[in-house]
Design a protein around this motif. Sequence first.
Motif: not given
Length: 794
Positions: A651-661, A679-687
């Motif tokens: 979101i903009g320049k901020v990476v809030v998560g990564t997903f894939g094999e 696996i997908a892992e997202l930072n809910l605190t930032i999100l």
Amino acid sequence: MLISLEWLKEYVDIKEDIKELENALTMIGQEVEAITVQGKDLDHVVIGKIVEYGKHPNSDKLTLTKVDVGEEEPLQIVCGAPNHKLGDKVIVARIGAVLPGNFKIAKSKIRDVESYGMLCSEVELGLGSNADGIVILPEDAPIGEEYRKYAKLNDVIFELEITPNRPDCLSHIGIAREIAAYYGRKVKYPSFDVFETLEDVSNNVKIEIEDKERCKRFAGRVMRNVTVKESPEWLKRRIKAMGLNPVNNIVDATNFVMFEYNQPIHTYDLSKINDMTIVVRAAKEGEKLVTLMGDELDLNGELVIADSEKPLSIAGVMGGLESGITDETKDIFIEVAYFTPENIRKTGKKLGITSESGYRNERGTDIENVPEVLDRVTSLIYEIADGNIVGKAKDIYPIKFTKVEIPLDIKKFRKFMGKDIEAQEVARILTNLGLEIKAIGQETAVVIPPSYRKDLTRSADLYEEIIRMYGFENIENKMPVEDITAGVKAEPIRLMDDSKRILAKIGLQEVINYSFIDKVAKDILHIEDEVIMIKNPIAETMSMMRPVLMWSVLNNIKENLNRNQDSIKIFEVAKVFKKAEELAQEDIHVAIGICGREARTLWNAKPEAYDFYMLKGYVEEYLELVGVKKYKLERTTNSNFHPGRAADIKIGKVVVGTFGEIHPDLAENMDITKERAYIAELNLTILKQYMSKKFKYERIVKYPEVTRDLAIVLDDSVLVGDMIDMIKKSSDFIELVELFDIYKGEHIEAGKKSVAISLTLRNKVGTLKEEDINKVIDKVLNIIRTKFAGEIRQ
């Protein structure tokens, strides 16, 4: 903890019966787990004398005796024990006796010879552990008298569950203080005198504390010319009541005082102490000790009591065999000390040793009471072992105990208790408990706990003391009058609950894992942030606070695959932890894990394996439902993921998560080889900063849509997602852009790919004209050519 009622009565007046005393102990927090009444199973058990003795006519191992039990005719009794002879005084269980374990004594025939009773061992009477032979009594034991009367088995033993915060109650004086406070009586402390010679212990025994962190106080005294022998009957009775076997008068005296004061004591054979030197120090590398139990232990780094050459005992836990008291011992050194409880606990755990001394020292003893205990045990040994007390005791006490002053708001306490208790009543209760009232008014007081009550540190602790002694039964049940309003969830909790509900709704199953993971995860997952390690982990595999959820979810996938679960679709929402300047940084993460394939059914005979696009669908649906719309996907550089099958969510320049094999190397390290894992892992605190709760409703457009499909040839390195994003923004008429095919192979140049996209066009205020459509398509083609070097596939 075992407490003898007969012994307890030496320190406090007890008029109550057993049931009432049991209830009182329970109400003041000393829960009674069991009560044993000595002698209750000894009906028809008397003292007898063997007046005839011979071999059993039909057995070489049995004897045939006649025993005088004070009646006209002696009893004929067959016995299998090897240790009796003519004239011995013995314990006889007569016909009708029911011994412990519901063992009934009846007339019997043993190898065709009638037997009218049984000669008893300690085990059969439930009075000890010696089963090698029957009990042989002294010659002056009166024939025919009830054994329980002769042995003074009129005691009641209470087994109490003492909580770890109350080590002072691991003693008879400690329980006496509790009972005296509850009933408003006085504690009768032991009175004793110590008669010393003029010789000063400092002239012949040097004491030094090298490790002052683990030994806060050490006192010692020398006694010479003691006589080591069997303890008097009263002392043996006390020791047996505590579940121990008497050893000799010196050891029994130290155990007696330990159970009296909750202060472990150790005695050494003075002749075994080299250079008359006692040093409290850390064990040197390679030093060993054979304990009193006969076990040889490596002592590296543990706190020991040593002489000038070698360790003599493991401090506060167990003595050494070589320096122990034997029948030949003449001179002794008595030790009473205070050791840091945390160290004793670690030592016992590391060396695998349990002892009565260690049990008490690891909970904490009274550092201020060391001199009194030393005088008490010295006086007792002098009484039962004779000898000379050599000079004044040596007492090394580097850092004195500091008393704690606790402020007590009586007005606030009344509100907490729900009863209008007088300030003087509060003072009376606390004084009875041995607490000092430094100052008191109608509303406030300052209270100083004694040194044996280290558990009292704050006002709330005093509340508990007052209430338990006042009596819970004396406090009426009253519902508080309060305005009850619905609570509101804290923001982090609400976010977690909402996410869990959404993820469950879209078809995933929740998993819950520990916050501790294996420290090897840091290297395997290439974690660069500073992590938080656990100082005293439950297990090696739980030694690090997890900085990501990936490790836990991958372990869940592995465990399920190993149990032949072929369809795994799971999620976890939990906190992760990173090191910070103060305490820790705690963020909330969302993790999704999929692996395997749908179950095979009649209409799905060959189910396809889950792939990147299924995970992408879950991620996009989650983001849509939590109100995050403006994001883009970019190829990730995260080394835990497959380089061509994973994406960052930005979101903009901020990476809030990564997903894939997950990367093949990670899959191999995690032993996930049966299926590909995603696996997908997202930072809910930032999100949460980008979540929108505003919904905009639009009228249904009545004008038709127009679709156009384009096949475009691009370089293989071009990110299609970037191209689609730019196309979407190029015209207000573009409603939707969808990718529906990517092709490489025949008729496509090497290093190129054919991408097919579908454009949905619509004018919300009128019907689209052909010229408008052509303008939009021309604009799109221009973007494809100029920005992405693409061409329309011919």
